[in-house]
Design a protein around this motif. Sequence first.
Motif, short mmCIF file in Angstrom:
data_model
loop_
_atom_site.label_atom_id
_atom_site.label_comp_id
_atom_site.label_asym_id
_atom_site.label_seq_id
_atom_site.Cartn_x
_atom_site.Cartn_y
_atom_site.Cartn_z
N TYR A 38 0.86 -1.18 0.00
CA TYR A 38 0.00 0.00 0.00
C TYR A 38 0.90 1.23 0.00
CZ TYR A 38 -3.42 3.46 1.62
OH TYR A 38 -4.22 4.57 1.75
N VAL A 39 0.72 2.08 -0.99
CA VAL A 39 1.54 3.29 -1.14
C VAL A 39 0.70 4.49 -0.73
CG1 VAL A 39 2.94 4.66 -2.72
CG2 VAL A 39 2.75 2.19 -3.07
N GLU A 40 1.16 5.19 0.31
CA GLU A 40 0.44 6.37 0.77
C GLU A 40 0.48 7.47 -0.29
OE1 GLU A 40 -1.34 6.99 3.32
OE2 GLU A 40 -0.90 5.43 4.80
N ARG A 41 -0.42 8.44 -0.13
CA ARG A 41 -0.47 9.55 -1.07
C ARG A 41 0.86 10.29 -1.07
NH1 ARG A 41 -5.14 14.27 -1.26
NH2 ARG A 41 -4.31 15.36 -3.10
N GLY A 42 1.39 10.52 -2.25
CA GLY A 42 2.70 11.15 -2.38
C GLY A 42 3.83 10.16 -2.50
N GLY A 43 3.61 8.91 -2.07
CA GLY A 43 4.60 7.87 -2.23
C GLY A 43 5.69 7.84 -1.18
N ARG A 44 5.64 8.71 -0.16
CA ARG A 44 6.73 8.74 0.81
C ARG A 44 6.68 7.55 1.76
NH1 ARG A 44 5.26 14.14 0.38
NH2 ARG A 44 3.81 13.93 2.13
N SER A 45 5.53 7.00 2.01
CA SER A 45 5.39 5.89 2.95
C SER A 45 4.87 4.66 2.23
CB SER A 45 4.44 6.28 4.09
OG SER A 45 4.25 5.20 4.98
N PHE A 90 13.18 6.85 -7.65
CA PHE A 90 13.14 6.13 -8.92
C PHE A 90 13.75 7.01 -10.01
CE2 PHE A 90 11.09 4.79 -12.89
CZ PHE A 90 11.36 3.43 -12.86
N ARG A 91 14.65 6.43 -10.78
CA ARG A 91 15.30 7.16 -11.86
C ARG A 91 14.67 6.76 -13.18
NH1 ARG A 91 21.66 7.01 -11.67
NH2 ARG A 91 21.25 4.81 -12.12
N GLN A 92 13.82 7.65 -13.70
CA GLN A 92 13.10 7.37 -14.94
C GLN A 92 14.05 7.19 -16.12
OE1 GLN A 92 9.79 7.00 -15.13
NE2 GLN A 92 9.85 6.54 -17.31
N THR A 93 15.15 7.92 -16.15
CA THR A 93 16.07 7.84 -17.29
C THR A 93 16.68 6.46 -17.40
OG1 THR A 93 17.81 8.72 -15.84
CG2 THR A 93 16.58 10.29 -17.18
N ARG A 94 16.99 5.85 -16.26
CA ARG A 94 17.60 4.52 -16.32
C ARG A 94 16.64 3.49 -16.89
NH1 ARG A 94 20.10 1.17 -11.15
NH2 ARG A 94 20.50 -0.77 -12.28
N VAL A 95 15.38 3.60 -16.51
CA VAL A 95 14.40 2.65 -17.03
C VAL A 95 14.18 2.83 -18.52
CG1 VAL A 95 12.01 1.91 -16.85
CG2 VAL A 95 13.29 2.50 -14.79
N SER A 96 14.18 4.10 -18.98
CA SER A 96 13.95 4.35 -20.40
C SER A 96 15.09 3.83 -21.24
CB SER A 96 13.73 5.85 -20.63
OG SER A 96 14.90 6.57 -20.23
N ARG A 97 16.36 3.85 -20.70
CA ARG A 97 17.48 3.30 -21.48
C ARG A 97 17.34 1.79 -21.65
NH1 ARG A 97 20.68 6.89 -18.36
NH2 ARG A 97 21.32 5.18 -17.00
N ARG A 98 16.72 1.13 -20.71
CA ARG A 98 16.51 -0.31 -20.87
C ARG A 98 15.62 -0.61 -22.06
NH1 ARG A 98 15.41 -2.71 -14.80
NH2 ARG A 98 17.44 -2.25 -13.91
N ARG A 109 6.67 4.27 -13.34
CA ARG A 109 6.69 4.51 -14.79
C ARG A 109 5.36 5.08 -15.29
NH1 ARG A 109 8.68 -0.95 -14.69
NH2 ARG A 109 10.95 -0.99 -14.71
N SER A 110 4.24 4.66 -14.67
CA SER A 110 2.93 5.03 -15.21
C SER A 110 2.34 6.26 -14.56
CB SER A 110 1.95 3.86 -15.04
OG SER A 110 1.82 3.53 -13.67
N SER A 111 2.45 6.39 -13.24
CA SER A 111 1.71 7.44 -12.54
C SER A 111 2.56 8.35 -11.67
CB SER A 111 0.61 6.80 -11.66
OG SER A 111 -0.25 6.00 -12.42
N MET A 112 3.67 7.89 -11.15
CA MET A 112 4.47 8.68 -10.21
C MET A 112 5.94 8.67 -10.64
SD MET A 112 2.72 7.44 -6.60
CE MET A 112 3.44 8.80 -5.66
N PRO A 113 6.27 9.43 -11.67
CA PRO A 113 7.66 9.39 -12.17
C PRO A 113 8.68 9.92 -11.18
CG PRO A 113 6.41 11.13 -13.24
CD PRO A 113 5.43 10.33 -12.47
N ARG A 114 8.27 10.70 -10.21
CA ARG A 114 9.19 11.24 -9.20
C ARG A 114 9.00 10.55 -7.85
NH1 ARG A 114 8.86 17.80 -10.30
NH2 ARG A 114 9.49 17.73 -12.51
#
Length: 720
Positions: A645-652, A712-720, A673-678
């Motif tokens: 369960y991911v709390e709002r904002g993703g911090r917890s 999460f580093r979006q750039t690393r996933v996109s290089r894959r 990748r889909s909803s919370m790139p940061r």
Amino acid sequence: SAARALLLPRRRPGSRTPLWLQRRRAASLLGVAKRYGSFPIVLETYREVLQDYFDLPALEEILRGIRSRSIRVHTAEVTSPSPFASSLLFDFIASFMYEYDAPIAEKRAAALTLDRGLLQELLGDPEFRDLLDADVIAAVELELQRLAKDRKVSGADATTDLLRHLGPLTTDDVAARSEDAPEIVRETLDELRDQRRITEVRVNGTDRWAVVEDIARLRDALGVSPPQGIPQPLLEPVADPLGDVVGRFARTHAPFTTSDAALYLGLPDAVVLEVLSRLEAAGRVASGTYRPGGNDREWVDTEVLRRLKRRSLAVLRNEVAAVEPEALGRFLPQWHGVGDTSARPGRLIEIVRRLQGVALPASVLEPDVLSSRMAYAPSMLDDLLASGEVVWMGREPLGRGDGRLAVYLRDQVPLLWWPPNIEAPSGEIHDRLRQHLADRGASFWRDLYAAAEGGDPQQVLEALWDLVWAGEVTNDTMAPLRAFLGKRRRRSGRSRSLTSITPAAATGRWYLVTDLLPTVPPSPEEVAKARAEQLLERHGIVTRDAVLAEGSPGGFAGLYPVFGAMEDAGRVRRGYFIEGLGGAQFATPGAVDRLRLADETGVTVMAATDPANPFGAAAPWPSDRFGARRAGAYVVLVDGTLAAYVERGGRSLTTNPDADPAAVASGLAQLARSSMPRLTIESINGEPATGSTLLPHLTAEGFTPGYKGLSFRQTRVSRR
């Protein structure tokens, strides 16, 4: 009192009778007894109520004292309920717990608000060929014909009752229904003939035995010649000989055709058809399609039909064994099409049809709910709104920057919409906006601002959105809603300059929700039917908690009679399909099959408020450590089990200790990748994320440790 009366004449003293059967028999007895005011059961009921439960003399004394003011009445506010109120509260809880185990009389009283005739007309005629079980029909046929082992007879008296119940039978027919040996049966028949209790008659070219009381009836109906020696009183004409003979054939047989009855009785088909039609008008028989695989119109006695329906439904319920709640976590996402990336025409309409009426946070509708079910673009919904096929309406505010809304197909609004259970906003600007929209109809921002008599545009805009979230006003596009969700509120002394520019959150045409409602509202039966069908469309398997989570007016109890009528019509099944979700569950046959066939679904990520997420609504949260169905929160399901369960904002982040850590990490990467790139996870299960056992799995999916946590580093996933 009726149930107590039935406890006295016991046919089998050594066996117990189920409570539901006792209540059914008591209701049948009461249906006859209540016609007579002096019937002993009615008198006993009044005596018990007025003498055992109520102390009428004391009540009269108190009322006289209050009237004469010798007793003073005070109103007191207490911190705990009085003993009297405590007993009432206990009775209420008991009534709630055993709500659906109530006697039939109470069930009928609760269903008086719905017109059963109109409800049946709306639901259509039952498809009995699909509902009735062939084995059940065969078993009931054996019982009605006294061919079942426990229904066979023995002795002279029982043989006489057999002929009186079934009508004329041949010697072989009697032997097949007797426990005695064939030679003893023949001796018994000869003995009864010598005693003039039965006699031989010829029906349709065959010699049969009949009780002497039937001679006049058989003579007038079938043309049987009375034998010599029959007393004259037994030869007096009866009122309806054909109706008696054909009616007896109907109540001693399972569904039959007109030709079957005519062949057995030796009558023309037209005569039998006329009699059956007359019995149908009197409510004694019913016509339709009953036997599986049959083609012709069939007839059946109404009591026989009730027995067939009850037993067939019992067979259907027993066929489905309850599955674990995790199966619902696999079924619902598939039922809603979560993970579908198609963009075929009409897909969005299908999604709206399934979601209509459910209150969703506006902030998750497009980015999470719609996007998870198709290749979605905002212009798709705008096109449907502009064409008038789809409308949206506010349900309640969520803070100052969000709110719950519901989408509807326009023609379903009168049936599925109900006023939000919140207080209507009051204020001078609110009243002016309401009045303008009521007088002028759909209007743009400039007209609304002028109707509010100017002032601060921000105040007018806030008043307009107060009306939106109260379910009074809506718009013909989603553009103002998107602007409302994305805008940053700014207050400044130069706000009057906005009067010449329409704010982004005020674009489009605004109109009253009541403009979508017809002048003549639909009947309660039509509304109840539509809401029940919508719940089946959305959930597939409807439980009490699923209905309560949506806040439907009347709750599960209000729709229970509709689901019961649907079950009688063969459109839904009632049973215990999912463990721990209540004993009264209703489902469409296709949903039950898909529930049991739902295989491993892998990792599924969705918004916590998504209707496809059963946890917190239809099913309880697995643990108190998990959060709630909040806007902005997400859940990770692994093969239907709540894994994270991911709390709002993703911090917890809260995880299930039994979940596969690699699957949880994969789900979090999918969410990023889909909803919370940061996405940056600061704590996991209440501890720093960098010290969690999930660290190696998360880093393998693209998360990197930092001073705030795991990012999460979006750039690393996109290089894959």
